[in-house]
Design a protein around this motif. Sequence first.
Motif, PDB file in Angstrom:
ATOM      1  N   TYR A  66       0.850  -1.180   0.000  1.00 44.58           N
ATOM      2  CA  TYR A  66       0.000   0.000   0.000  1.00 44.58           C
ATOM      3  C   TYR A  66       0.891   1.236   0.000  1.00 44.58           C
ATOM      4  O   TYR A  66       1.830   1.330   0.790  1.00 44.58           O
ATOM      5  CB  TYR A  66      -0.884  -0.048   1.251  1.00 44.58           C
ATOM      6  N   LEU A  67       0.620   2.192  -0.886  1.00 42.07           N
ATOM      7  CA  LEU A  67       1.447   3.387  -1.021  1.00 42.07           C
ATOM      8  C   LEU A  67       0.689   4.634  -0.582  1.00 42.07           C
ATOM      9  O   LEU A  67      -0.510   4.760  -0.840  1.00 42.07           O
ATOM     10  CB  LEU A  67       1.876   3.587  -2.474  1.00 42.07           C
ATOM     11  N   ARG A  68       1.425   5.544   0.055  1.00 45.55           N
ATOM     12  CA  ARG A  68       0.850   6.837   0.410  1.00 45.55           C
ATOM     13  C   ARG A  68       1.998   7.850   0.496  1.00 45.55           C
ATOM     14  O   ARG A  68       3.080   7.527   0.966  1.00 45.55           O
ATOM     15  CB  ARG A  68       0.126   6.762   1.752  1.00 45.55           C
ATOM     16  N   ASP A 154      -2.003   3.532   8.089  1.00 42.30           N
ATOM     17  CA  ASP A 154      -2.659   4.410   9.059  1.00 42.30           C
ATOM     18  C   ASP A 154      -1.851   4.497  10.349  1.00 42.30           C
ATOM     19  O   ASP A 154      -1.764   5.567  10.967  1.00 42.30           O
ATOM     20  CB  ASP A 154      -4.083   3.915   9.356  1.00 42.30           C
ATOM     21  N   MET A 155      -1.213   3.379  10.744  1.00 39.63           N
ATOM     22  CA  MET A 155      -0.362   3.390  11.943  1.00 39.63           C
ATOM     23  C   MET A 155       0.867   4.274  11.729  1.00 39.63           C
ATOM     24  O   MET A 155       1.262   5.027  12.632  1.00 39.63           O
ATOM     25  CB  MET A 155       0.064   1.962  12.300  1.00 39.63           C
ATOM     26  N   VAL A 156       1.470   4.199  10.550  1.00 39.35           N
ATOM     27  CA  VAL A 156       2.624   5.047  10.243  1.00 39.35           C
ATOM     28  C   VAL A 156       2.211   6.514  10.286  1.00 39.35           C
ATOM     29  O   VAL A 156       2.867   7.343  10.930  1.00 39.35           O
ATOM     30  CB  VAL A 156       3.231   4.697   8.858  1.00 39.35           C
ATOM     31  N   GLU A 157       1.094   6.830   9.642  1.00 43.86           N
ATOM     32  CA  GLU A 157       0.640   8.217   9.607  1.00 43.86           C
ATOM     33  C   GLU A 157       0.326   8.733  11.010  1.00 43.86           C
ATOM     34  O   GLU A 157       0.724   9.843  11.376  1.00 43.86           O
ATOM     35  CB  GLU A 157      -0.592   8.356   8.702  1.00 43.86           C
ATOM     36  N   GLU A 158      -0.338   7.928  11.803  1.00 41.14           N
ATOM     37  CA  GLU A 158      -0.678   8.345  13.167  1.00 41.14           C
ATOM     38  C   GLU A 158       0.586   8.497  14.022  1.00 41.14           C
ATOM     39  O   GLU A 158       0.698   9.426  14.830  1.00 41.14           O
ATOM     40  CB  GLU A 158      -1.646   7.359  13.819  1.00 41.14           C
ATOM     41  N   GLY A 159       1.552   7.601  13.840  1.00 44.02           N
ATOM     42  CA  GLY A 159       2.806   7.705  14.567  1.00 44.02           C
ATOM     43  C   GLY A 159       3.550   8.990  14.230  1.00 44.02           C
ATOM     44  O   GLY A 159       4.072   9.676  15.122  1.00 44.02           O
TER      45      GLY A 159
END
Length: 174
Positions: A66-68, A154-159
Amino acid sequence: MDAQERRLRVLDILKEGERVRGTELAKALGVSRQIIVGDVALLKAGGVPVISTPRGYYLKKEPRGYLRTLVCFHKRRRTAEELRLIISLGGMVHNVSVEHEIYGSITANLEIKNKNDVDDFIRRMKMKRAPLLSTISGGIHSHLIETKGEKEMDMVEEGLRKAGFLYEDRQVRL
């Protein structure tokens, strides 16, 4: 071997799948590193998806996860912290991009997958006393990040948000 044969040999070596430094290719083919740089440039111009990183060349593979793209902001001293956080949460950092007032978007491949890659990047930046690309944009930069799935992303973004790295979060710790 002539130049065309050498470029085909470079391509064969890259098809083996491992990242290869320009100096290693030069030694294996009996030419200078600068000749390899030119050969790689010609391969790229011919449509071969060669990726150049500070740790060597390799052939681009299609992302499996998944890419973002996430926009971040920090000072130089927090670079390792940012990268280690992304890795610890299951992310891979494909690149860094900044916006330049003359050139527009400038992107550099990083391909940071693990702690050793982070440590190597930080060591090389210190050793060369190289400025971060984000100095062009006052610390604002973006990373193309890959994870196994949306949940991990989502975990990376929230972190990154909690640590004050996301640009959208103007409560940035300097």
